[in-house]
Scaffold this motif. Structure first.
Motif, mmCIF file in Angstrom:
data_model
loop_
_atom_site.group_PDB
_atom_site.id
_atom_site.type_symbol
_atom_site.label_atom_id
_atom_site.label_comp_id
_atom_site.label_asym_id
_atom_site.label_seq_id
_atom_site.Cartn_x
_atom_site.Cartn_y
_atom_site.Cartn_z
ATOM 1 N N ARG A 47 -20.123 -67.556 -22.734
ATOM 2 C CA ARG A 47 -20.033 -68.311 -21.479
ATOM 3 C C ARG A 47 -18.700 -69.057 -21.341
ATOM 4 N NH1 ARG A 47 -24.187 -71.726 -23.814
ATOM 5 N NH2 ARG A 47 -25.704 -70.805 -22.382
ATOM 6 N N ASN A 48 -17.982 -69.232 -22.439
ATOM 7 C CA ASN A 48 -16.743 -70.022 -22.388
ATOM 8 C C ASN A 48 -15.500 -69.214 -22.748
ATOM 9 O OD1 ASN A 48 -17.840 -72.851 -21.889
ATOM 10 N ND2 ASN A 48 -19.004 -72.266 -23.705
ATOM 11 N N ARG A 49 -15.571 -67.899 -22.608
ATOM 12 C CA ARG A 49 -14.484 -67.034 -23.064
ATOM 13 C C ARG A 49 -13.151 -67.380 -22.401
ATOM 14 N NH1 ARG A 49 -14.213 -62.483 -25.904
ATOM 15 N NH2 ARG A 49 -12.399 -61.120 -25.623
ATOM 16 N N GLU A 50 -13.134 -67.593 -21.078
ATOM 17 C CA GLU A 50 -11.875 -67.891 -20.382
ATOM 18 C C GLU A 50 -11.253 -69.175 -20.907
ATOM 19 O OE1 GLU A 50 -11.658 -67.591 -16.079
ATOM 20 O OE2 GLU A 50 -13.470 -66.381 -16.087
ATOM 21 N N ARG A 51 -12.071 -70.185 -21.079
ATOM 22 C CA ARG A 51 -11.565 -71.458 -21.563
ATOM 23 C C ARG A 51 -11.011 -71.308 -22.970
ATOM 24 N NH1 ARG A 51 -15.769 -74.513 -22.522
ATOM 25 N NH2 ARG A 51 -14.726 -76.513 -22.400
ATOM 26 N N GLN B 159 -11.428 -83.739 -27.086
ATOM 27 C CA GLN B 159 -12.473 -82.729 -27.156
ATOM 28 C C GLN B 159 -12.319 -81.810 -25.945
ATOM 29 O OE1 GLN B 159 -14.640 -83.044 -24.577
ATOM 30 N NE2 GLN B 159 -15.384 -85.139 -24.363
ATOM 31 N N ASP B 160 -12.974 -80.669 -25.970
ATOM 32 C CA ASP B 160 -12.643 -79.617 -25.013
ATOM 33 C C ASP B 160 -12.916 -79.980 -23.559
ATOM 34 O OD1 ASP B 160 -15.200 -79.468 -26.306
ATOM 35 O OD2 ASP B 160 -15.635 -77.625 -25.238
ATOM 36 N N PHE B 161 -13.995 -80.717 -23.273
ATOM 37 C CA PHE B 161 -14.295 -81.040 -21.874
ATOM 38 C C PHE B 161 -13.180 -81.881 -21.251
ATOM 39 C CE2 PHE B 161 -19.153 -80.525 -21.123
ATOM 40 C CZ PHE B 161 -19.046 -79.198 -21.474
ATOM 41 N N THR B 162 -12.722 -82.888 -21.987
ATOM 42 C CA THR B 162 -11.669 -83.741 -21.451
ATOM 43 C C THR B 162 -10.285 -83.213 -21.774
ATOM 44 O OG1 THR B 162 -11.905 -85.095 -23.439
ATOM 45 C CG2 THR B 162 -13.039 -85.864 -21.464
ATOM 46 N N GLY B 163 -10.211 -82.335 -22.763
ATOM 47 C CA GLY B 163 -8.913 -81.797 -23.160
ATOM 48 C C GLY B 163 -8.406 -80.697 -22.258
ATOM 49 N N ILE B 164 -9.317 -79.922 -21.669
ATOM 50 C CA ILE B 164 -8.838 -78.776 -20.894
ATOM 51 C C ILE B 164 -8.056 -79.188 -19.652
ATOM 52 C CG2 ILE B 164 -10.951 -78.421 -19.537
ATOM 53 C CD1 ILE B 164 -10.377 -75.351 -20.032
ATOM 54 N N PHE C 164 -23.287 -70.690 -12.922
ATOM 55 C CA PHE C 164 -22.491 -71.836 -12.481
ATOM 56 C C PHE C 164 -21.948 -72.652 -13.655
ATOM 57 C CE2 PHE C 164 -24.618 -72.408 -8.042
ATOM 58 C CZ PHE C 164 -23.975 -71.251 -7.622
ATOM 59 N N ASN C 165 -22.733 -72.736 -14.764
ATOM 60 C CA ASN C 165 -22.368 -73.613 -15.873
ATOM 61 C C ASN C 165 -22.329 -75.055 -15.372
ATOM 62 O OD1 ASN C 165 -21.550 -74.437 -18.488
ATOM 63 N ND2 ASN C 165 -20.384 -72.558 -18.758
ATOM 64 N N SER C 166 -21.521 -75.924 -15.940
ATOM 65 C CA SER C 166 -21.501 -77.337 -15.562
ATOM 66 C C SER C 166 -20.109 -77.737 -15.094
ATOM 67 C CB SER C 166 -21.895 -78.210 -16.759
ATOM 68 O OG SER C 166 -20.933 -78.075 -17.789
ATOM 69 N N TYR C 167 -20.022 -78.915 -14.464
ATOM 70 C CA TYR C 167 -18.712 -79.434 -14.083
ATOM 71 C C TYR C 167 -17.834 -79.636 -15.318
ATOM 72 C CZ TYR C 167 -20.082 -80.345 -9.233
ATOM 73 O OH TYR C 167 -20.465 -80.210 -7.920
ATOM 74 N N GLY C 168 -18.453 -80.097 -16.405
ATOM 75 C CA GLY C 168 -17.680 -80.316 -17.622
ATOM 76 C C GLY C 168 -17.014 -79.047 -18.113
ATOM 77 N N ALA C 169 -17.741 -77.933 -18.043
ATOM 78 C CA ALA C 169 -17.185 -76.664 -18.498
ATOM 79 C C ALA C 169 -16.089 -76.154 -17.575
ATOM 80 C CB ALA C 169 -18.294 -75.616 -18.616
ATOM 81 N N ARG C 170 -16.090 -76.604 -16.324
ATOM 82 C CA ARG C 170 -15.124 -76.100 -15.335
ATOM 83 C C ARG C 170 -14.056 -77.136 -14.979
ATOM 84 N NH1 ARG C 170 -16.574 -71.183 -13.483
ATOM 85 N NH2 ARG C 170 -18.746 -70.552 -13.835
#
Length: 965
Positions: free
Chosen positions: A226-230, A89-94, A783-789
């Protein structure tokens, strides 16, 4: 297998399909596998994988023989397992994908060909953890009665598959432009299904396709914004890497997409056949075991290792046989079956074991029921719950769109390698470590709560049980409310009306289909109950935060095609989006007036949801009691507005003409559910869902992304950044370097968890990560979250050991602080580590027992590595985390039995020097010398040659990167 070995794998042609080849492991296995078939089915999958992947280094011949000798070797040996594929999934996949992008850069810089850097196995990444519920209950909630007419009168009944013949204008928030023809009211379900391809929401009046409601569109817009870069990085990854498939946002949850779309059951690569198997970074990966696919959830580093071509390692597990007998009561839903099985297996202590189902009751369960049971593995602690492929599975796959030829090959192969379970066969069942017997006939409806999923409450005892919880002392169930305050009522004004809140009032009701969307019956039951409720004149109070979060478009599809979705919307259960939401705490805040009333009256407010997590405060900090319930019960409790109700004797509410309406009046029968399922949940839906996934969505398709071999890193980006794991990449390994005069960065106690170590949750405004983002020009709102970053190592490194509950003995109280000894300053952990690195001083960590407990988290190892940690010295470790430290290049050292810092007289303020010999060996002893002159011995926790090799190469990332050179 080595030349000359008495055991040689046998490659055969498959019966009537001579061009198809496979390893006939049943012949190699002899009596244990072949004639007697005593080996559990799940262990047979491990055995086949070990044979197919045997290379003499990562997987050895002895590993295969240990698996074959499972009965005597269980719990005593570790074995490698090479799954067929990976799901992220994206949080752990990025972070994994960022590492591959950085590896390409490093290989190019070292003179290699970056195009060769690709995942070694098929890898599917689903963007499903970015959804937040920013909007809910939008204009569509105020749409008129689905049946039309005066809202004060009974609603005209709407047939699930027949539109009304009257021509009425659509009102409210829809895309319908005035009157439209209902068309031929006798259309069949197949014709109807074809009309709504890729448009799951229907006009409430005419069942004609309309755009998705405002709620979904607004939440999608926020998610993409909010997640465009990712998202751009993910799209680049899908273009340049082989073996990578990106499932875009708004498609579905990782584990559900894995079940509906990604599962193969049997892999076929160039006419070579082998079983499908998978590891994923989502704990619900276990859902696929209901399809006969061996799979479970692991951490980011493990999945990344598999992507790098390395096996995961597990202790050869015990296998608990779960014998199912009988047939469940018609009133029991899949959730009731799941929770009953969960209770039995939890009591049987199956933690850390495989569970495998057999018995006459198995054939009574649909694949949907099986996957629902398998999905709950994390709740009863099993590694996985395996249902071998049988005739029920094949019928499901046929409806899911598998073509006839593929199914014939699949059946022939599985029978040839004895992975097919035949209920009619007279052959004996496999031998298990233990057997647990469960009678389906004994199962009755339950909910779970108010704080833990294992605390089940029979629905008919709910009122009295909640009363008992009010009386009990604060703890796992009790709230300790004084007797004189248990009937307190707090009036509150909301939207111009006065409502009364009391203990047990419902304020959050979420129909979440992550546990149930594989089983149409429970979601349709909620819809049919809502239909009957609306037709009877029942309503849900407007302050209750209601939501409907389907796990995939298929759920919305069959809710729409059955005609029940408008009724759910009428009660406030409107589709808010596709992805994890309420379960992970992404619920929008309650209305301020409601929050204030709850706090003012110290009210025990309740949430009900059909998810899997209900820990206190998880949904909202002011909602202290949370219950897991089936989707129809979520709707029922929302209508009642309280959990303090006896459904048998008390009405849900008052309907038209002042009539009291009881739950039994609107509860759908199994015959009704079966009829709607047969008419609506048809094979074409699976086909259309697959087409939708492959086409993507408009926002994703229009998203621009580079196509260069190397990713063009944007130095201004705060989401995606090239990490420094490969800064010292060289073609040849080097001998382990001594650690000289290292300072202790942190002196920790017992049971330090990965939650203490790894960055998680929101970014505190006073943290080192917040300072970094502020310096980049971001405001706290951004800031968003650590998961998003997680794709930015600068943010994640600053968030490592930033947990406010971290207890560092240097500080003496919980705080993410430490002492920089050369200067004597008390600093954030990151700031101190940064100073040490500038000064060229290595650091280590001192810890007590069970260091690294908890969920497997990749940044619990990556973060300390980037902080400059060279070694961890602890009394004992959580095994998975210990392996992860080695996998990133940190030495795990352990005090000798009976020794610890206190017994050795260590304060942690000393400097430590550790000398490694040129050749390491498993479990060897090393000497450590301190700046005070003390010398003591420790154990280097390298358990095998593979771990030693990885450490010498600087971790698995560098080991694999060098292979590309």
């Amino acid at each position: 297998f080595l030349p000359g070995s008495p055991y040689q794998p046998i490659i055969e042609a498959l019966g009537n399909y001579p061009q198809k080849k496979f390893y006939n492991v049943s012949k190699l296995g002899g009596a244990k596998y072949g004639n007697d078939e005593t080996l559990p089915y799940s262990i047979r999958v491990l055995f086949e994988s070990s044979i197919r992947n045997c290379d003499g280094f990562l997987v050895k011949e002895t590993d295969a023989m240990n698996i074959l000798d499972w009965k005597t070797k269980q719990n005593n040996v570790e074995v490698p397992f090479c799954p067929a594929r990976v799901v992220l999934q994206d949080f752990t996949g990025i972070p994994a994908m960022v590492d591959f992008a950085a590896m390409r850069e490093a290989v190019r810089n070292a003179g290699g060909d970056p195009v060769k850097v690709n995942p070694a196995c098929p890898t599917d990444l689903t963007v499903d953890h970015s959804l937040q519920i920013d909007f809910s209950k939008c204009a569509i909630q105020n749409a008129p009665n689905p049946g039309g007419g005066d809202s004060q009168k009974p609603v005209a009944k709407l047939s699930p598959l027949k539109a009304q013949s009257r021509k009425l204008p659509c009102r409210g928030q829809t895309g319908c432009k005035g009157p439209c023809s209902a068309g031929d009211s006798s259309r069949n379900s197949g014709q109807f299904s074809a009309q709504i391809e890729n448009t799951p929401i229907l006009c409430p009046f005419h069942l004609q396709p309309v755009p998705e409601p405002e709620t979904v569109l607004k939440n999608q817009e926020m998610e993409f914004g909010r997640n465009r870069e990712r998202l751009q990085f993910f799209k680049w990854s899908s273009k340049v890497f082989k073996n990578i498939s990106i499932i875009p946002p708004e498609t579905g949850m990782a584990h559900q997409v894995n079940l509906e779309y990604l599962s193969r059951v049997v892999f076929e690569v160039k006419d070579f056949l082998y079983p499908d198997s998978v590891v994923g970074t989502d704990s619900h990966t276990t859902m696929v075991n209901g399809l006969g696919i061996l799979g479970w959830g692991v951490g980011g580093i493990e999945t990344e290792s598999v992507m790098l071509g390395m096996p995961v390692t597990l202790t050869l597990p015990e296998v608990v046989g779960c014998e199912l007998t009988g047939t469940a009561s018609p009133l029991a839903t899949s959730i009731d079956i799941v929770l009953s099985v969960t209770k039995h297996l939890r009591q049987a202590d199956v933690a850390g074991k495989f569970v495998e189902f057999f018995g006459s009751g198995v054939s009574q369960l649909s694949v949907a029921d099986r996957t629902t049971i398998a999905n709950m593995c994390p709740e009863y602690g099993a590694i996985l719950s395996f249902f071998p492929v049988d005739n029920v599975t094949l019928k499901h796959l046929k409806h899911a769109g598998f073509d006839k030829a593929k199914l014939e090959v699949m059946e022939a192969y599985l029978k040839a390698v004895k992975l097919f379970r035949n209920d009619e066969s007279s052959s004996r069942e496999p031998e298990y470590s233990q057997v647990v017997q469960i009678s389906l006939s004994s199962i009755i409806p339950y909910v779970s709560g108010p704080k833990r999923s294992q605390d089940r409450v029979a629905v008919n005892n709910m009122k009295s049980d909640f009363q008992a919880c009010l009386n009990e002392k604060s703890g796992v169930k009790g709230f300790q409310i004084a007797a004189e305050k248990q009937n307190d009522i707090v009036p509150v004004q909301y939207e111009g009306n006065e409502y009364k809140l009391s203990h047990g009032c419902i304020v959050i009701a979420a129909v979440i289909s992550c546990t149930n969307n594989c089983n149409p019956s429970v979601m349709l039951a909620a819809g049919l109950l809502a239909k009957k409720a609306v037709e009877a004149g029942l309503v849900v109070k407007p302050y209750i935060r209601t939501s409907l979060s389907p796990g995939s478009g298929m759920v919305t599809h069959y809710l729409s095609s059955s005609g029940v979705l408008p009724y759910l919307s009428k009660l406030g259960f409107e589709v808010v989006g596709y992805g994890c939401s309420t379960c992970v705490g992404n619920t929008a805040p309650l209305p301020e007036a409601i929050r204030n009333a709850i706090k003012q009256g110290d009210i025990i407010a309740c949430g009900v949801l059909s998810g899997t997590k209900n820990f206190e405060g998880r949904l909202c900090d002011c909602v202290r009691a949370n219950y897991l319930a089936s989707p129809p019960l979520v709707v029922a409790y929302a209508i009642a507005g309280t959990v303090r109700i006896d459904f048998e004797t008390e009405p849900l509410g008052t309907g038209f003409n002042g009539k009291s309406i009881y739950l039994r009046d609107i509860w759908p029968t199994r015959r009704e559910l079966h009829t709607v399922e047969e008419e609506c949940v048809i094979s074409s839906m699976f086909k259309e869902l697959k087409e939708k996934m492959e086409k993507g969505n408009k926002r994703w398709n229009l998203l621009e992304a580079p196509e260069s071999t190397l990713f063009p890193w944007d130095l201004k980006s705060t989401y995606i950044r090239c990490p420094s794991f490969f800064d010292k990449l060289a073609k040849e390994p080097i001998s382990p370097q001594p650690i000289e005069n290292a300072h202790v960065l942190l002196y920790l106690g017992d049971s330090v968890t990965t939650d203490h170590i790894s960055p998680a949750g929101s970014i505190a405004r006073s943290s080192a990560a917040a300072k970094y983002l502020t310096n980049k020009g971001l405001t706290p709102r951004e800031f968003n979250s650590y998961g998003a970053r997680r794709g930015n190592d600068a943010v994640m490194t600053r968030g490592t050991f930033a947990n406010i509950k971290l207890l560092n003995k240097f500080i003496g109280k919980p705080a993410p602080k430490t002492i920089h000894f050369p200067s004597g300053q008390t600093l954030d952990v990151f700031e101190a580590a940064e100073l040490y690195q500038r000064e060229g001083i290595p650091v280590i960590i001192l810890a007590g027992k069970k260091y690294g407990l908890g969920s497997s988290r990749d940044w619990a190892a990556k973060g300390p590595f980037l902080l400059g940690v060279k070694a961890v010295l602890a009394e004992s470790y959580e095994k998975v985390h210990k392996s992860q430290l080695i996998g990133i290049g940190i030495a795990p050292l352990q005090f000798l039995p009976g020794e610890n810092p206190s017994t050795l007289g260590l304060t942690g303020r000393e400097q430590f020097s550790i000398l490694f010999p040129p050749e390491l060996s498993p479990g060897m002893t090393l000497d450590i010398k301190t700046s005070t002159g003390k010398v003591f011995s420790v154990i280097a926790l390298f358990e095998n040659d593979v771990e030693i090799t990885l450490y010498k190469y600087g971790g698995s990332l560098n080991f694999v990167a060098r292979r590309f050179l």
